[in-house]
Design a protein around this motif. Sequence first.
Motif, short mmCIF file in Angstrom:
data_model
loop_
_atom_site.label_atom_id
_atom_site.label_comp_id
_atom_site.label_asym_id
_atom_site.label_seq_id
_atom_site.Cartn_x
_atom_site.Cartn_y
_atom_site.Cartn_z
N PRO A 65 0.82 -1.23 0.00
CA PRO A 65 0.00 0.00 0.00
C PRO A 65 0.84 1.26 0.00
CG PRO A 65 0.08 -0.92 2.19
CD PRO A 65 0.81 -1.90 1.31
N SER A 66 1.69 1.38 -0.98
CA SER A 66 2.54 2.56 -1.12
C SER A 66 2.80 2.78 -2.60
CB SER A 66 3.86 2.38 -0.37
OG SER A 66 4.58 1.28 -0.88
N GLY A 67 3.23 3.97 -2.93
CA GLY A 67 3.49 4.27 -4.34
C GLY A 67 2.23 4.72 -5.06
N ALA A 68 2.46 5.18 -6.27
CA ALA A 68 1.35 5.75 -7.05
C ALA A 68 0.42 4.65 -7.56
CB ALA A 68 1.92 6.54 -8.23
N LEU A 69 -0.85 4.98 -7.62
CA LEU A 69 -1.86 4.10 -8.17
C LEU A 69 -2.26 4.60 -9.56
CD1 LEU A 69 -4.21 3.64 -5.08
CD2 LEU A 69 -2.95 1.80 -6.22
N VAL A 70 -2.40 3.70 -10.49
CA VAL A 70 -2.90 4.05 -11.81
C VAL A 70 -4.42 4.04 -11.78
CG1 VAL A 70 -3.06 3.26 -14.22
CG2 VAL A 70 -0.87 3.20 -13.03
N THR A 71 -5.03 5.06 -12.33
CA THR A 71 -6.48 5.15 -12.38
C THR A 71 -7.02 4.35 -13.57
OG1 THR A 71 -6.46 7.10 -13.79
CG2 THR A 71 -6.38 7.46 -11.39
N ALA A 72 -8.33 4.23 -13.63
CA ALA A 72 -8.94 3.54 -14.78
C ALA A 72 -8.62 4.28 -16.07
CB ALA A 72 -10.44 3.43 -14.57
N PRO A 127 -12.88 -2.43 0.05
CA PRO A 127 -12.83 -1.32 -0.91
C PRO A 127 -11.41 -0.87 -1.25
CG PRO A 127 -14.48 -0.90 0.77
CD PRO A 127 -13.72 -2.11 1.23
N GLU A 128 -10.48 -1.05 -0.31
CA GLU A 128 -9.11 -0.58 -0.53
C GLU A 128 -8.22 -1.63 -1.22
OE1 GLU A 128 -9.22 -2.45 3.57
OE2 GLU A 128 -10.53 -1.20 2.32
N ARG A 129 -8.80 -2.75 -1.63
CA ARG A 129 -8.01 -3.83 -2.24
C ARG A 129 -7.28 -3.35 -3.47
NH1 ARG A 129 -5.25 -7.85 -4.18
NH2 ARG A 129 -5.96 -10.01 -3.87
N ARG A 130 -5.96 -3.64 -3.51
CA ARG A 130 -5.15 -3.30 -4.67
C ARG A 130 -4.83 -4.55 -5.48
NH1 ARG A 130 -0.76 1.38 -3.53
NH2 ARG A 130 -2.05 2.76 -2.25
N VAL A 131 -4.61 -4.36 -6.76
CA VAL A 131 -4.18 -5.45 -7.63
C VAL A 131 -3.06 -4.92 -8.52
CG1 VAL A 131 -6.38 -6.68 -7.67
CG2 VAL A 131 -5.95 -4.88 -9.35
N ARG A 132 -2.28 -5.85 -9.07
CA ARG A 132 -1.25 -5.46 -10.02
C ARG A 132 -1.62 -5.99 -11.40
NH1 ARG A 132 3.13 -3.14 -9.00
NH2 ARG A 132 3.25 -3.85 -6.83
N THR A 133 -1.62 -5.12 -12.37
CA THR A 133 -1.98 -5.52 -13.72
C THR A 133 -0.83 -6.28 -14.37
OG1 THR A 133 -1.11 -3.61 -14.93
CG2 THR A 133 -3.27 -3.36 -13.87
N ARG A 134 -1.12 -6.89 -15.51
CA ARG A 134 -0.06 -7.63 -16.21
C ARG A 134 0.99 -6.69 -16.79
NH1 ARG A 134 -1.01 -8.41 -21.92
NH2 ARG A 134 -2.87 -7.33 -22.65
N SER A 138 0.02 -0.80 -10.36
CA SER A 138 -0.76 -1.04 -9.16
C SER A 138 -2.04 -0.22 -9.26
CB SER A 138 0.04 -0.62 -7.92
OG SER A 138 -0.70 -0.86 -6.74
N MET A 139 -3.19 -0.87 -9.07
CA MET A 139 -4.47 -0.21 -9.19
C MET A 139 -5.39 -0.66 -8.07
SD MET A 139 -5.34 -0.55 -13.31
CE MET A 139 -6.75 0.57 -13.21
N LEU A 140 -6.34 0.19 -7.72
CA LEU A 140 -7.43 -0.27 -6.89
C LEU A 140 -8.25 -1.27 -7.69
CD1 LEU A 140 -8.70 3.02 -5.19
CD2 LEU A 140 -7.46 1.13 -4.09
N LEU A 141 -8.70 -2.32 -7.04
CA LEU A 141 -9.53 -3.31 -7.72
C LEU A 141 -10.74 -2.64 -8.35
CD1 LEU A 141 -10.36 -6.21 -8.45
CD2 LEU A 141 -11.37 -6.39 -6.15
N SER A 142 -11.35 -1.70 -7.64
CA SER A 142 -12.55 -1.04 -8.18
C SER A 142 -12.24 -0.30 -9.48
CB SER A 142 -13.12 -0.06 -7.15
OG SER A 142 -12.13 0.89 -6.75
N ASP A 143 -11.04 0.31 -9.59
CA ASP A 143 -10.66 0.98 -10.83
C ASP A 143 -10.38 -0.02 -11.94
OD1 ASP A 143 -10.95 3.60 -10.08
OD2 ASP A 143 -8.87 3.91 -9.54
#
Length: 232
Positions: A65-72, A127-134, A138-143
Amino acid sequence: MDGETVLAALRAESQRLYEKVCTIPEGEWDRPSPCDPWTVREVFAHLTNAVDRVGSMLAEPEPEPSGALVTAAGYYAPDERFSPDANEVRIETAQDSAGWYADGRALAEHFDSVWRAVTAACAKEPPERRVRTRHGDSMLLSDFLVTRVVEVCVHGFDVAAGLGHEPWPTDEAADVVARLLLGGHPYDESVPVSGGGWDRTTFLRKATGRLPMTEAERAAAERLGMRWLTLG
């Protein structure tokens, strides 16, 4: 957009898509789609893989839970994700996976099981769950789920067009995609666009390259707050 709204849109659009294709004749699956060189079968395999990817991401360790998150919207940046090489891999993967199923009905049934499993799994996540794309983002699961609604809705346009049908987006999914394109705002059908009004489906098809758009129409869309997505 909150996660519950996005998840509801993914459920609704996936159910609608399955219902539209589960009984089409086998020969219809090999009609050309607007996504050249894909057939209807291949574009459907692609969107199935896109939804299935969520399950794989949830099975991996959650990013710190650190670093920038990519938005949708940021997910659709014009970078290596949509380069010619990446698009070639995307094309070949869909073509290969389309051949894994005995027929179109088997592919449709697989999609039905995939979206149900994915949405059930996502409903259990915080709601705060993060995932990593291929791609390593790093993105919020909701995004990330917003991008899956885009996949099912927009490629649903491609499937419908390949079959010679009118588009069939659900209100829930169309609203999610419109808000992504318009910076969080809903699409207002009463606002004139280039001398006339578009219904929301026409707006989405034009904004995602499924219908041609004149320069005057592009300018009008931008006045509405349109932000362009890079799509493979």
